[in-house]
Design a protein around this motif. Structure first.
Motif, PDB file in Angstrom:
ATOM      1  N   VAL A 179       0.836  -1.204   0.000  1.00 16.31           N
ATOM      2  CA  VAL A 179       0.000   0.000   0.000  1.00 16.31           C
ATOM      3  C   VAL A 179       0.870   1.253   0.000  1.00 16.31           C
ATOM      4  N   PHE A 180       1.934   1.256   0.808  1.00 19.72           N
ATOM      5  CA  PHE A 180       2.825   2.406   0.811  1.00 19.72           C
ATOM      6  C   PHE A 180       3.522   2.559  -0.536  1.00 19.72           C
ATOM      7  N   MET A 181       3.847   1.452  -1.191  1.00 20.46           N
ATOM      8  CA  MET A 181       4.525   1.523  -2.478  1.00 20.46           C
ATOM      9  C   MET A 181       3.668   2.254  -3.508  1.00 20.46           C
ATOM     10  N   ILE A 182       2.372   2.012  -3.502  1.00 22.94           N
ATOM     11  CA  ILE A 182       1.531   2.678  -4.498  1.00 22.94           C
ATOM     12  C   ILE A 182       1.077   4.064  -4.051  1.00 22.94           C
ATOM     13  N   SER A 183       1.278   4.412  -2.783  1.00 16.02           N
ATOM     14  CA  SER A 183       0.805   5.717  -2.328  1.00 16.02           C
ATOM     15  C   SER A 183       1.924   6.743  -2.178  1.00 16.02           C
ATOM     16  N   PHE A 184       3.184   6.322  -2.112  1.00 18.21           N
ATOM     17  CA  PHE A 184       4.273   7.292  -2.018  1.00 18.21           C
ATOM     18  C   PHE A 184       4.470   7.998  -3.347  1.00 18.21           C
ATOM     19  N   THR A 185       5.019   9.209  -3.295  1.00 13.55           N
ATOM     20  CA  THR A 185       5.260   9.964  -4.522  1.00 13.55           C
ATOM     21  C   THR A 185       6.723   9.962  -4.926  1.00 13.55           C
ATOM     22  N   ARG A 186       7.620   9.727  -4.004  1.00 15.14           N
ATOM     23  CA  ARG A 186       9.047   9.688  -4.338  1.00 15.14           C
ATOM     24  C   ARG A 186       9.459   8.261  -4.644  1.00 15.14           C
ATOM     25  N   VAL A 187      10.215   8.112  -5.713  1.00  9.89           N
ATOM     26  CA  VAL A 187      10.554   6.790  -6.213  1.00  9.89           C
ATOM     27  C   VAL A 187      11.436   6.028  -5.227  1.00  9.89           C
ATOM     28  N   HIS A 240      11.385   6.179  -1.969  1.00  8.85           N
ATOM     29  CA  HIS A 240      10.519   5.652  -0.915  1.00  8.85           C
ATOM     30  C   HIS A 240       9.720   4.456  -1.410  1.00  8.85           C
ATOM     31  N   MET A 241       9.315   4.497  -2.680  1.00  9.51           N
ATOM     32  CA  MET A 241       8.595   3.356  -3.264  1.00  9.51           C
ATOM     33  C   MET A 241       9.471   2.110  -3.284  1.00  9.51           C
ATOM     34  N   VAL A 242      10.734   2.284  -3.641  1.00  9.90           N
ATOM     35  CA  VAL A 242      11.650   1.140  -3.707  1.00  9.90           C
ATOM     36  C   VAL A 242      11.882   0.560  -2.311  1.00  9.90           C
ATOM     37  N   ILE A 243      11.994   1.415  -1.309  1.00 11.21           N
ATOM     38  CA  ILE A 243      12.199   0.924   0.057  1.00 11.21           C
ATOM     39  C   ILE A 243      10.979   0.141   0.535  1.00 11.21           C
ATOM     40  N   SER A 244       9.783   0.655   0.278  1.00  9.23           N
ATOM     41  CA  SER A 244       8.585  -0.067   0.709  1.00  9.23           C
ATOM     42  C   SER A 244       8.406  -1.356  -0.088  1.00  9.23           C
ATOM     43  N   LEU A 245       8.820  -1.361  -1.359  1.00 16.30           N
ATOM     44  CA  LEU A 245       8.765  -2.592  -2.137  1.00 16.30           C
ATOM     45  C   LEU A 245       9.743  -3.624  -1.591  1.00 16.30           C
ATOM     46  N   GLY A 246      10.918  -3.164  -1.134  1.00 10.62           N
ATOM     47  CA  GLY A 246      11.877  -4.078  -0.506  1.00 10.62           C
ATOM     48  C   GLY A 246      11.327  -4.685   0.769  1.00 10.62           C
ATOM     49  N   ILE A 247      10.610  -3.895   1.567  1.00  8.69           N
ATOM     50  CA  ILE A 247       9.975  -4.422   2.778  1.00  8.69           C
ATOM     51  C   ILE A 247       8.946  -5.487   2.413  1.00  8.69           C
ATOM     52  N   THR A 248       8.197  -5.234   1.351  1.00  9.29           N
ATOM     53  CA  THR A 248       7.213  -6.218   0.905  1.00  9.29           C
ATOM     54  C   THR A 248       7.884  -7.519   0.480  1.00  9.29           C
ATOM     55  N   PHE A 249       8.976  -7.412  -0.283  1.00  4.99           N
ATOM     56  CA  PHE A 249       9.672  -8.614  -0.742  1.00  4.99           C
ATOM     57  C   PHE A 249      10.255  -9.407   0.426  1.00  4.99           C
ATOM     58  N   ILE A 250      10.822  -8.717   1.408  1.00  2.00           N
ATOM     59  CA  ILE A 250      11.409  -9.414   2.551  1.00  2.00           C
ATOM     60  C   ILE A 250      10.330 -10.102   3.380  1.00  2.00           C
ATOM     61  N   VAL A 307      -9.526   5.056  -1.193  1.00  2.00           N
ATOM     62  CA  VAL A 307      -8.632   3.898  -1.263  1.00  2.00           C
ATOM     63  C   VAL A 307      -8.495   3.263   0.118  1.00  2.00           C
ATOM     64  N   LEU A 308      -8.373   4.078   1.162  1.00  2.00           N
ATOM     65  CA  LEU A 308      -8.260   3.552   2.517  1.00  2.00           C
ATOM     66  C   LEU A 308      -9.512   2.774   2.908  1.00  2.00           C
ATOM     67  N   VAL A 309     -10.685   3.319   2.601  1.00  4.09           N
ATOM     68  CA  VAL A 309     -11.936   2.623   2.917  1.00  4.09           C
ATOM     69  C   VAL A 309     -12.040   1.330   2.105  1.00  4.09           C
ATOM     70  N   PHE A 310     -11.651   1.373   0.838  1.00  3.32           N
ATOM     71  CA  PHE A 310     -11.717   0.183  -0.006  1.00  3.32           C
ATOM     72  C   PHE A 310     -10.782  -0.906   0.506  1.00  3.32           C
ATOM     73  N   VAL A 311      -9.551  -0.542   0.868  1.00  9.23           N
ATOM     74  CA  VAL A 311      -8.596  -1.529   1.373  1.00  9.23           C
ATOM     75  C   VAL A 311      -9.068  -2.106   2.702  1.00  9.23           C
ATOM     76  N   ALA A 312      -9.612  -1.262   3.566  1.00  7.10           N
ATOM     77  CA  ALA A 312     -10.120  -1.755   4.852  1.00  7.10           C
ATOM     78  C   ALA A 312     -11.300  -2.696   4.650  1.00  7.10           C
ATOM     79  N   ALA A 313     -12.204  -2.360   3.719  1.00 10.17           N
ATOM     80  CA  ALA A 313     -13.348  -3.228   3.440  1.00 10.17           C
ATOM     81  C   ALA A 313     -12.885  -4.557   2.832  1.00 10.17           C
TER      82      ALA A 313
END
Length: 169
Positions: A20-28, A30-40, A95-101
């Motif tokens: 979720v953070f990967m698709i919501s961050f605006t800086r690339v 930060h996206m790569v770091i959150s994607l790395g957390i997802t992969f780990i 998006v937050l309501v949709f993900v929570a639902a």
């Protein structure tokens, strides 16, 4: 509630949160770091499933190589580090309501599903790395080699595209 369930719950939160953070961050970056957390955290799921070799491969290949490749892509292209958010707070709330639902629906479905008892353990433990090696290098050797050629072509193409961008100015 045992330790395996708690580990699964924490890893699941990290996986979903990183995505979720990967698709919501605006800086690339930060996206790569959150994607790395997802992969780990996905690698942690593989370890919980008893596929240690696949988990280690996940860490080495995705968290290491692909994240580094993305960072090289960021460095080779012209990227404005001062990206600002879109400011659409109503979209973020939707998006937050949709993900929570969706999470609630999936959690309810998993809790109410009729699960069967696990099959009894085999008498002899399997060697995951040996079985994967036999499958890859007997049945799937041609797709394996084609994938390596495809990745090489993508890398060369990215370098050519980055070099053309630099030559224009």
């Amino acid at each position: 509630m045992n330790g395996e369930f708690i580990a699964f719950f924490i890893l699941s939160l990290l996986t979903i949160g990183g995505a979720v953070f990967m698709i919501s961050f605006t800086r690339v970056v930060h996206m790569v770091i959150s994607l790395g957390i997802t992969f780990i955290s996905i690698a942690g799921h593989f370890v919980l499933l008893g596929a240690e070799f696949v988990g280690v491969s996940q860490v080495l290949v995705y968290s290491g190589a692909i994240s580094i490749l993305m960072l090289f892509g960021i460095m080779l292209t012209k990227h404005d580090a001062n990206d600002e958010g879109t400011g659409n707070t109503w979209k973020n709330r939707f998006v937050l309501v949709f993900v929570a639902a969706l999470f609630g629906l999936l959690f309810w479905g998993i809790q109410n599903a009729p699960w069967q008892a696990p099959a009894p353990e085999a008498a002899e433990p399997m060697n995951n790395a040996k079985e994967i090696g036999i499958e890859v290098f007997t049945k799937y050797v041609i797709p394996f080699e084609l994938l390596s050629v495809l990745l090489l072509v993508c890398l060369v193409g990215a370098i050519i595209m980055a070099k053309k961008e630099g030559d224009q100015q």
